[in-house]
Design an enzyme around this catalytic site. Sequence first.
Site, PDB file in Angstrom:
ATOM      1  N   ASP A  13       0.870  -1.168   0.000  1.00 17.13           N
ATOM      2  CA  ASP A  13       0.000   0.000   0.000  1.00 17.13           C
ATOM      3  C   ASP A  13       0.916   1.230   0.000  1.00 17.13           C
ATOM      4  O   ASP A  13       2.099   1.142   0.350  1.00 17.13           O
ATOM      5  CB  ASP A  13      -0.939   0.004   1.211  1.00 17.13           C
ATOM      6  CG  ASP A  13      -2.123   0.954   0.989  1.00 17.13           C
ATOM      7  OD1 ASP A  13      -2.067   1.775   0.052  1.00 17.13           O
ATOM      8  OD2 ASP A  13      -3.104   0.876   1.745  1.00 17.13           O
TER       9      ASP A  13
HETATM   10  C1  BGC Z   1      -4.928   3.434   0.141  1.00 13.79           C
HETATM   11  C2  BGC Z   1      -5.005   2.454  -1.019  1.00 13.79           C
HETATM   12  C3  BGC Z   1      -4.813   3.204  -2.311  1.00 13.79           C
HETATM   13  C4  BGC Z   1      -3.472   3.905  -2.269  1.00 13.79           C
HETATM   14  C5  BGC Z   1      -3.141   4.667  -3.538  1.00 13.79           C
HETATM   15  C6  BGC Z   1      -3.684   4.301   0.088  1.00 13.79           C
HETATM   16  O1  BGC Z   1      -3.772   5.339   1.027  1.00 13.79           O
HETATM   17  O2  BGC Z   1      -4.960   2.722   1.351  1.00 13.79           O
HETATM   18  O3  BGC Z   1      -6.229   1.787  -1.012  1.00 13.79           O
HETATM   19  O4  BGC Z   1      -4.899   2.327  -3.401  1.00 13.79           O
HETATM   20  O5  BGC Z   1      -3.491   4.834  -1.193  1.00 13.79           O
HETATM   21  O6  BGC Z   1      -3.959   5.772  -3.681  1.00 13.79           O
END
Ligand code: BGC
Length: 800
Positions: free
Chosen positions: A229
């Site tokens: 993530d």
């Molecule tokens: C989120 C993810 C997301 C990623 C990219 C993170 O803060 O938890 O679900 O895909 O950001 O935007």
Amino acid sequence: MKNKQLIEQLDLTQKAFLMSGASTWETVPYEALGIPSIFLSDGPHGLRKQEGAADHLGLNASLKATCFPTAATIANSWDPEIGEAIGRSLGAEARNNDVHVVLGPGLNIKRHPFCGRNFEYFSEDPYQAGKMAAAYTRGIQENGVVACPKHLAANSQETRRMTTDSIVDERTLREIYLTGFEIAVKEGQAKSVMTAYNRLNGVYANEDKWLLRDVLVEEWGFDGFVVSDWGGSNDHVLGVAAGSHLEMPTTGVNGAKELVEAVKSGRLSEEVLDQRVDELLTVLLATASLNYQKSPDTLEDHHQVAKKAARESVVLLKNQEVLPLKAKAQVGIIGDFAETPRYQGAGSSVVNPTRLDTTLEVIDSYDLDYQGFAKGYHRSFKEDQELIDEAVALAKRVETVLLYIGLDEISESEGLDRSTLSLPANQLGLIKAVTAVNSQVITIISAGSVIDMAWDQDVQGVLHGYLAGQAGPSAMLDVIVGKATPSGKLSETYPHDYLQLPSARDYPSATNQTVYQEGPYIGYRYFETVQKEVKYPFGFGLSYTQFGYSDLTVSETGISCLIKNEGQYDGAEVVQLYVSKGSEVIYRPFKELKGFKKVFLKAGESQRIEIPFDDKTFRYYNILTQEWAVEPGDYDLLVGASVQDIRLKGSIQQVGEVSSPYELESIPHYFSGKVTDVSLAEFEELLGREVRLLPFTKGQELFLNDSISQLVYAKSGLARLVYRILDGMLERSEKKGKPNLNVLFIYNMTFRAVGKMTNGMANQDMMEAVLVMVNGRFWAGFGQLVGAFRRNRKLQKRGI
Ligand code: BGC
């Protein structure tokens, strides 16, 4: 290795660079070698491709894209075909915008209704979540675009999401928190998976070899790549060693440097690095080499997909013969959401919609005698008697009130957990005032998660649209006037009071440990086992028509029964199969969903439907043998219209051998299901190890993996001042009614992640120096910081 020749042409540094992003959204290319960059974009319910300033919080604008209903909404359709259609459209838009990986679907389990991100997830049930996620995945990947189910695993709270350690016993983990991912991988053939921010039983999910290799690859046959993530890669070397591939977003040269040094020092074997490069390249080259022909679908086609999806997901919770409205019915519309719809959640999933229906703009195209609108309440919690008076005046002069209410933007968002199930007080006041003067009030709810609904005794109709995407308002009006019959059913339990939930004892957890003490007793699994009444049960939803269930037959391969539409309206029914087994040897929830089927029937029509058994129907995870097993004996097969409304009952015998992994006396509450009474000692018995709780204390030393919000406990007064400033900003945004995502994100971010999310401007050495300051040695830390800053700046310029 599939790409041996290509990998042999890459030197160690090049290979290392491939394992981190080139920017917020792109991977590193080596054009001369035929390795292009691929583009990753959120998200789960519509494309969020940013071409300008990039961020992962939905702050800066993205290209226009269809905003489909969020996952929580679509789960209520119980229709994987709709999920697949959304996935297909999402994939087509990705393709048309040169996006190779769509960062979704999200399928974390709704352990507690307070999780601020529940709107992005499907269900409290892993089987349902998995089936829907597999459908999205198939749809997205039909376009050659890669889907990325997220966030693996046990990521069920937003508070300190980068720090918290989800402590879960293995059986619960497998049966509840992993089964959905297993289905998405096996049945959806997902080509990538995103790891969760949190730790799982002490190990960061992105560094968990057991999770990423033993389970994901060896057991489930996953042959794609794993991406962290954003900012969730703790120790990149450990991540790559454990089976993670891509660290996102870019960390400048830092990530690559760490890998190169680790190979040189022997901490990481080059063979393992080569294997990861090979696995990543296999997916990357396949998706990038596709001839990206633009899809012929138009945005209008996709708007219609969004509308159909929203319509089929509307849940009718109450109807005292007020719905559907008759032609020319005299209505007044009350509620700000009718003018400015709440149609999606906040955070990284935010979509910039291609268009947006609003109730007030489309109402005239319906055959109703529309008398006017009153705003009723402010989006923020501000009370306003004038708005109430205006609404009451309108309610007095119309036959029927359509009252649009729900959770506003500040009440649920990525980055925060909720603290109440109540609607804002100004809306509750409005409901009271309007129902006092009108006896035909129909409430239309927009909210991405469970709300308290004690107020519904005063209204005559309740329709729940969840967060229904850009076409939500017209989809809802189609249902209100009977152009469509509601067929959605809840995918989560509505308790009378959240304090009834066993997970409520410590949610969000007060420390950096989240103890999943309730075991598998989540949502209906708990309420059904202990026979506690709820407000609305899992799987519940009314229709304008009625369905008869008859003629159940049970075979070795599944059940079949006859469903008849016995009412006056065409409509669809969601037939649910629950399996139940009493046992003194293996504890288990009283009922568990093991199959479902949505069937559309014209008025008077009947159809025989089948729900096949599969490998999950009778299984439980035996922690002694470390295998899935089937307990021998009789199983009840319960077929019904909700978890409580069981219409047909059959049974089947299963053979097998039982080896009992448990001693009833040592874990009695898991056998009775009364897990609100489980002590830590009993949980430890189940877990098989001791849990050392680490409460926060004032003046404690803070480390790289502590959250910025823990500055409140810091030794240094200056650090505590920084906390107070952030907190003040949050409070102000709360008052304004709009989540301050920037602050929320920083608040729950770790010191380590700050060093990973600045495009290389900061690194771990700098964060170590900051911590020296935070821990009370300001000048020593400051000196260290200046030195680390200079070294890092040189490094970023020079490269490795
Ligand atoms: C989120 C993810 C997301 C990623 C990219 C993170 O803060 O938890 O679900 O895909 O950001 O935007």
